[in-house]
Enzyme design. Sequence first.
Site, mmCIF file in Angstrom:
data_model
loop_
_atom_site.group_PDB
_atom_site.id
_atom_site.type_symbol
_atom_site.label_atom_id
_atom_site.label_comp_id
_atom_site.label_asym_id
_atom_site.label_seq_id
_atom_site.Cartn_x
_atom_site.Cartn_y
_atom_site.Cartn_z
ATOM 1 C CG LEU A 286 40.363 -32.987 25.751
ATOM 2 C CD1 LEU A 286 40.470 -33.748 27.051
ATOM 3 C CD2 LEU A 286 40.362 -31.486 26.033
ATOM 4 N NE ARG A 287 43.273 -38.262 18.468
ATOM 5 C CZ ARG A 287 42.150 -38.788 18.016
ATOM 6 N NH1 ARG A 287 41.293 -38.049 17.353
ATOM 7 N NH2 ARG A 287 41.879 -40.056 18.219
ATOM 8 N N GLY A 288 43.792 -31.523 20.032
ATOM 9 C CA GLY A 288 44.385 -30.227 19.685
ATOM 10 C C GLY A 288 45.203 -29.663 20.834
#
Length: 374
Positions: A286-288
């Site tokens: 979920l970093r993006g």
Amino acid sequence: MTTATAARRVVFPFTAIVGQDEMKLALLLNIIDPKIGGVMIMGDRGTGKSTTIRALADLLPEIEVVADDPFNSHPSDPDLMGDAARQKLEQGVEIPVAKKKITMVDLPLGATEDRVCGTIDIEKALSEGVKAFEPGLLAKANRGILYVDEVNLLDDHLVDVLLDSAASGWNTVEREGISIRHPARFVLVGSGNPEEGELRPQLLDRFGMHAEIHTVKEPALRVQIVEQRSDFDQNPLQFSDKYQPQQQALQQQLIKAQELLPSVQMDYDLRVKISEVCSELDVDGLRGDIVTNRAAKAIAAFEGRTEVTVDDIRRVITLCLRHRLRKDPLEAIDSGYKVEKAFSRVFGIEPTTDEMPEKTAQANGIGQAGGRYR
């Protein structure tokens, strides 16, 4: 010009740098919100990577620190303080405050882990019963910028250490049962030449943004860059004075953006569409999503607005996602173009010819009128 300014080594002004708008935008957004997670700059040799990063550090305003503190501790925020300063705060002792320029620490390629993280003097600790800590580069970089040139040539273990500190904001050194922990909140900037090898995908993913820069092809622009560099080399002080008004204006814009950032809002629908783009591109983790949300808010704050627009997301989404896509060695399509295409499809926008990879930087629009610098 003041004596203090004249005594400092003169650095090429940030606002005088021609082109490379994608890199400049990524760096400025990380200054506004360091939680974006740093920038990886990949590009050809001699494209001004190091010059731009040093220019950025010189542009930034002074910050308040605890006087004579090795960690650049914040005078009132316990999360940005070393142990000694925090104890003074808890005991109600008056903390001496000083002002200093934001530090930019250059990490040499041959640096050892001790040099980066710091060392504990075991002999002193055992004989005198005190935690004798010799701070490293991470301590010096707290509340500043840590720049790693040729990051793709750095030992993977050291890159891991840097990314862990950048993500957690703390550096812990343990030796022989003695543990020291100090704040290490910095903007991590890495640069490299793709011809010399890529970073491992799991390390690349940890950088918030990824800027690709290329050699300027337009002859007129090349001449302008050469002439500017020549003018600066002949008389650095005079050249810097000429750009002082733009430098101060941009510095004030950054300060205002940092103050405005907590007030910036983004519609739920836009947040859902960002996650839809990430899902469609099959981005791991979920970093993006998180970084794109942060970057879109930072660009809105930079332009003095409290509402994120679709255009804000368009200008940052490629920077935030292109390095998170799974690479197919046989595929010739540029990853930036794939992000633009997915964005256009999810947001229902007709892709234009300007959305081709080589035009992405111009599409970011930095350097035009309306509150943006040249």
